[in-house]
Design an enzyme around this catalytic site. Structure first.
Site, short mmCIF file in Angstrom:
data_model
loop_
_atom_site.label_atom_id
_atom_site.label_comp_id
_atom_site.label_asym_id
_atom_site.label_seq_id
_atom_site.Cartn_x
_atom_site.Cartn_y
_atom_site.Cartn_z
CE LYS A 1 -3.57 -2.53 2.57
NZ LYS A 1 -3.93 -2.80 4.01
CD GLN B 1 -2.83 -4.38 7.12
OE1 GLN B 1 -3.11 -3.13 6.63
NE2 GLN B 1 -3.15 -5.46 6.67
CG ASP C 1 -9.24 0.19 6.61
OD1 ASP C 1 -9.35 -0.31 5.46
OD2 ASP C 1 -8.47 0.11 7.57
#
Ligand code: GUN
Length: 301
Positions: free
Chosen positions: A57, A101, A124
């Site tokens: 990412k 994460q 997210d």
């Protein structure tokens, strides 16, 4: 592989590339206005898969001109310290998106962490406000990246979603639940009839065989077999499972939730794995980040 065998593949890398190009242009417009989008990654501990995912990412951010930072906290970070770290990022005007994460160490309450991220920086799409907006059909929120990526794969392969019967396997908060909510909305690119199957569903094969679009996201290696797929159905494999393979170099290999070799000849279109859904998740994360930056300055474009 004969040409006919690859014709029905959905090329997630190519479609993600189209979205990256759109995002790169949006970044350029923001830069012209003096605004550089910024995304903060938070990683707790050294989970090898998380290191790889965050690394991918970060690289994608760099390519598109998005500023990124990765804050690595020790495995034994307390919940209090992690929440404080997130609060500091919430207050940092150079950070438009925050991604903590998952999975987090077991002593951390993941929901409490995701709920602490400002809903305006929640790229997210896991915050209850964004989940609520998705369910209500309010397009002002952030849609979780993998479900949004699945929808884009369908749209950009001219797959008819409206009126289609979509069967989603898996009711997780990251994929199954939000994907169902996204596709049953009364909205362009949606209007599907959605069946959500899970570990307690009876006769799951019967449901699958009625699917025009079958999305496997339950985390069971190669669960979907050829006899569970209606001929010509579109099959989307979200699964990433590591299984033992004595023939492989490190003794393991990655497989999806679909028995790809068996299902590909039956399916109308099918995502390969890797190269299907995975690149889309990253593309939608970056699109969400640029949108967060644009919204922060009232320059949504
Ligand atoms: N771990 C696996 N997938 C995801 C994701 O989409 N977002 C976050 N934050 N963690 C993940």
């Amino acid at each position: 592989m004969p040409a006919a065998d690859v014709e029905n593949l959905i090329d997630g890398r190519a479609i993600a590339g189209q979205i990256h190009e759109e995002t790169r242009q949006a970044v350029a417009r923001l830069l012209e206005q003096g605004q550089q989008p910024g995304l903060a990654f938070v990683r707790v501990g050294e989970d090898p898969a998380s290191r790889v995912y965050v690394g991918m990412k970060e690289k994608a951010c760099l390519k598109l001109g998005i500023r990124s930072q990765t804050d690595v906290l020790p495995e034994d970070t307390t919940q209090k310290d992690l929440l404080k770290h997130v609060a500091d990022l919430n207050a940092d005007a150079t950070v438009h998106g925050i991604l903590v994460q998952a999975p987090l160490p077991s002593h951390i309450d993941s929901a409490a962490v995701f709920n602490t991220i400002s809903s305006r920086k929640d790229v997210d799409g896991f915050h209850p406000i964004n989940m609520g907006k998705l369910l209500l059909g309010d397009t002002d929120g952030f849609v979780p990246c993998t479900p949004a990526g699945v929808q884009e794969l369908l749209l950009r392969t001219d797959t008819t979603i409206e009126g289609a019967h979509v069967v989603v396997l898996g009711r997780g908060n990251i994929v199954g639940k939000p994907l169902a909510a996204l596709l049953f909305q009364k909205a362009t690119g949606a209007n599907a009839t959605v069946t959500l199957c899970h570990s307690r569903t009876s006769n799951i094969g019967e449901h699958c065989r009625r699917a025009d679009i079958l999305v496997a996201a339950m985390g069971v290696p190669e669960f979907v077999k050829a006899d569970m797929v209606k001929p010509s159905a579109v099959v989307i494999d979200v699964g990433v499972n590591r299984i033992d393979d004595p023939a492989a170099k490190n003794g393991t290999r990655l497989v999806g939730d679909v028995d790809f070799a068996a299902v590909q000849p039956v399916a109308g279109r099918i995502t390969p794995n890797p190269g299907g859904v995975g690149p889309m998740t990253i593309a939608l994360l970056l699109r969400n980040t640029v949108r967060a930056a644009a919204k922060a300055t009232g320059k949504e474009n």
